[in-house]
Design a protein around this motif. Structure first.
Motif, short mmCIF file in Angstrom:
data_model
loop_
_atom_site.label_atom_id
_atom_site.label_comp_id
_atom_site.label_asym_id
_atom_site.label_seq_id
_atom_site.Cartn_x
_atom_site.Cartn_y
_atom_site.Cartn_z
N LEU A 135 0.70 -1.18 -0.10
CA LEU A 135 0.06 -0.07 0.12
C LEU A 135 0.83 1.21 -0.12
N GLU A 136 1.85 1.21 0.79
CA GLU A 136 2.87 2.37 0.88
C GLU A 136 3.51 2.67 -0.49
N THR A 137 3.87 1.50 -1.12
CA THR A 137 4.34 1.57 -2.60
C THR A 137 3.41 2.03 -3.43
N VAL A 138 2.08 1.79 -3.45
CA VAL A 138 1.25 2.12 -4.45
C VAL A 138 0.90 3.50 -3.96
N LYS A 139 0.91 3.94 -2.77
CA LYS A 139 0.90 5.41 -2.48
C LYS A 139 1.73 6.30 -3.08
N ALA A 140 3.04 5.89 -3.12
CA ALA A 140 4.12 6.42 -3.62
C ALA A 140 3.95 6.51 -4.85
N GLU A 141 3.77 5.51 -5.63
CA GLU A 141 3.52 5.58 -7.10
C GLU A 141 2.38 6.52 -7.35
N ASN A 142 1.39 6.39 -6.83
CA ASN A 142 0.25 7.22 -6.98
C ASN A 142 0.77 8.98 -6.83
N SER A 143 1.37 9.14 -5.97
CA SER A 143 1.76 10.47 -5.84
C SER A 143 2.81 10.83 -6.93
N GLU A 144 3.66 10.03 -7.47
CA GLU A 144 4.56 10.37 -8.40
C GLU A 144 3.87 10.39 -9.93
N MET A 145 2.80 9.58 -9.93
CA MET A 145 1.93 9.77 -11.17
C MET A 145 1.12 11.08 -10.85
N LYS A 146 0.64 11.51 -9.87
CA LYS A 146 -0.09 12.72 -9.79
C LYS A 146 0.97 14.02 -10.08
N GLU A 147 2.40 13.82 -9.62
CA GLU A 147 3.17 15.02 -9.78
C GLU A 147 3.54 14.94 -11.41
N GLU A 148 3.43 13.53 -12.07
CA GLU A 148 3.91 13.62 -13.53
C GLU A 148 2.60 14.06 -14.21
N LYS A 149 1.50 13.93 -13.75
CA LYS A 149 0.21 14.36 -14.20
C LYS A 149 0.17 16.11 -14.53
N ASN A 150 0.55 16.45 -13.15
CA ASN A 150 0.69 17.91 -13.13
C ASN A 150 1.79 18.66 -14.03
N HIS A 151 2.94 17.82 -14.14
CA HIS A 151 3.85 18.39 -15.25
C HIS A 151 3.26 18.18 -16.51
N ILE A 152 2.48 17.16 -16.70
CA ILE A 152 2.13 17.03 -18.23
C ILE A 152 1.03 18.10 -18.33
N SER A 153 0.28 18.46 -17.51
CA SER A 153 -1.01 19.56 -17.44
C SER A 153 0.05 20.86 -17.76
N MET A 154 0.87 21.16 -16.94
CA MET A 154 1.55 22.42 -17.07
C MET A 154 2.26 22.36 -18.63
N ALA A 155 2.76 21.04 -19.11
CA ALA A 155 3.35 21.17 -20.43
C ALA A 155 2.20 21.28 -21.55
N LEU A 156 1.18 20.85 -21.33
CA LEU A 156 -0.23 20.93 -22.30
C LEU A 156 -0.41 22.40 -22.24
N ILE A 157 -0.44 23.11 -21.04
CA ILE A 157 -0.85 24.53 -21.10
C ILE A 157 0.23 25.39 -21.80
N GLU A 158 1.24 24.92 -21.72
CA GLU A 158 2.56 25.66 -22.53
C GLU A 158 2.38 25.47 -23.88
N ASN A 159 2.09 24.10 -24.17
CA ASN A 159 1.92 24.03 -25.46
C ASN A 159 0.70 24.60 -26.07
N SER A 160 -0.42 24.93 -25.64
CA SER A 160 -1.34 25.66 -25.86
C SER A 160 -1.20 27.00 -25.95
N SER A 161 -0.22 27.60 -25.05
CA SER A 161 0.00 29.04 -25.24
C SER A 161 0.95 29.18 -26.38
N SER A 162 1.81 28.04 -26.65
CA SER A 162 2.53 28.08 -27.95
C SER A 162 1.75 28.11 -29.30
N LEU A 163 0.85 27.44 -29.24
CA LEU A 163 -0.25 27.24 -30.42
C LEU A 163 -0.63 28.73 -30.56
#
Length: 276
Positions: free
Chosen positions: A130-158
């Motif tokens: 469970l602790e491992t899954v929580k850690a992986e979930n936290s990492e996935m959330k961080e990665e999701k946030n980075h992807i969201s920020m990248a998409l926002i920046e890409n939209s701005s670039s568009l």
């Protein structure tokens, strides 16, 4: 083989000889018991009034009564003994059965203890997972946030690419207008101008339909070329911007931390599109 014993005893004040295979002590006890019984009967007034033979019969009756009473007591004691023996046997049987049940309960307790230990280990393993899954979930959330920020920046670039295309369209339009305004007529003398004007009027009268058609066709060709050029430039700018967005999204999905570098690369490509 037992030998016969002769014992001199005194019964009711008289001396007698008792013979038997029992011990001398046993024969003496018998004589003492008869004397005790006679002493008990002499206390009864009715017994003392009886004749000698009746006294002996009365004594025999009392001794026989004592014998049967003792025998009955012995039989009762024997029955009690047998009952106790049966009870003891049942108790022993119950003890054996209880011992067997106790051993089975002990085995069950050991199995339950084993299951408890396995369950505790399983709980520890599940908590770790469970602790491992929580850690992986936290990492996935961080990665999701980075992807969201990248998409926002890409939209701005568009959006920047679209604005750049619009600016390029305006610049090309202004350039076309400027080129049209910069067309000049060469200077002539007044006479030459009049002659040229007369010659042009004569020629225009003869060929005016053809000249007008050619001028109209030429102007339409120029306008169409300008429109095609503008559309090509705008389309090329938009394609460059879309390619930049797709490339940034693909790179961001692989490594979200390269979003800033892709953004700068997209800006450089937009500048190249503007130069074109």
């Amino acid at each position: 083989m037992n030998t016969k014993n002769d014992v001199e005893v005194i019964i009711n004040g008289k001396q007698y000889t008792l013979s038997g295979y029992e011990s001398s002590e046993y024969l003496q006890k018998i004589a003492n018991h008869i004397n005790d019984k006679l002493t008990e009967l002499k206390l009864n007034e009715g017994y003392m009034k009886l004749e000698g033979e009746m006294k002996n019969i009365y004594l025999a009756i009392n001794l026989t009564d004592d014998y049967y009473k003792v025998q009955q007591s012995v039989e009762e004691l024997q029955q009690d003994k047998e009952g106790l023996e049966n009870e003891i046997f049942n108790i022993k049987h119950d003890l054996i059965e209880m011992k067997s049940q106790l051993e089975e309960r002990q085995k069950e307790i050991e199995e339950l203890q084993k299951d408890k230990t396995e369950s505790e280990h399983k709980v520890i393993r599940l908590e770790t997972e469970l602790e491992t899954v929580k850690a992986e979930n936290s990492e996935m959330k961080e990665e999701k946030n980075h992807i969201s920020m990248a998409l926002i920046e890409n939209s701005s670039s568009l959006e920047n690419g679209v604005h750049a295309g619009q600016e390029l369209d305006e610049e090309l339009t202004l350039a076309a207008v400027s080129e049209t305004d910069n067309v000049t007529v060469p200077d002539m003398d007044s006479n030459e101008g009049d002659e040229a004007l007369n010659s042009q009027n004569v020629q225009s009268e003869n060929e005016s339909p053809n000249v007008d058609v050619e001028n109209i066709d030429a102007s339409e060709d120029v306008e169409e070329a300008l429109d095609n050029n503008l559309d090509g430039e705008i389309t090329e700018s938009q394609e460059v911007a879309e390619d930049n967005v797709k490339e940034d999204a693909a790179i961001s999905s692989i490594n979200p931390y390269n979003a800033n570098r892709n953004k700068n690369s997209g800006k450089k490509k937009n500048r190249r599109g503007k130069r074109r």
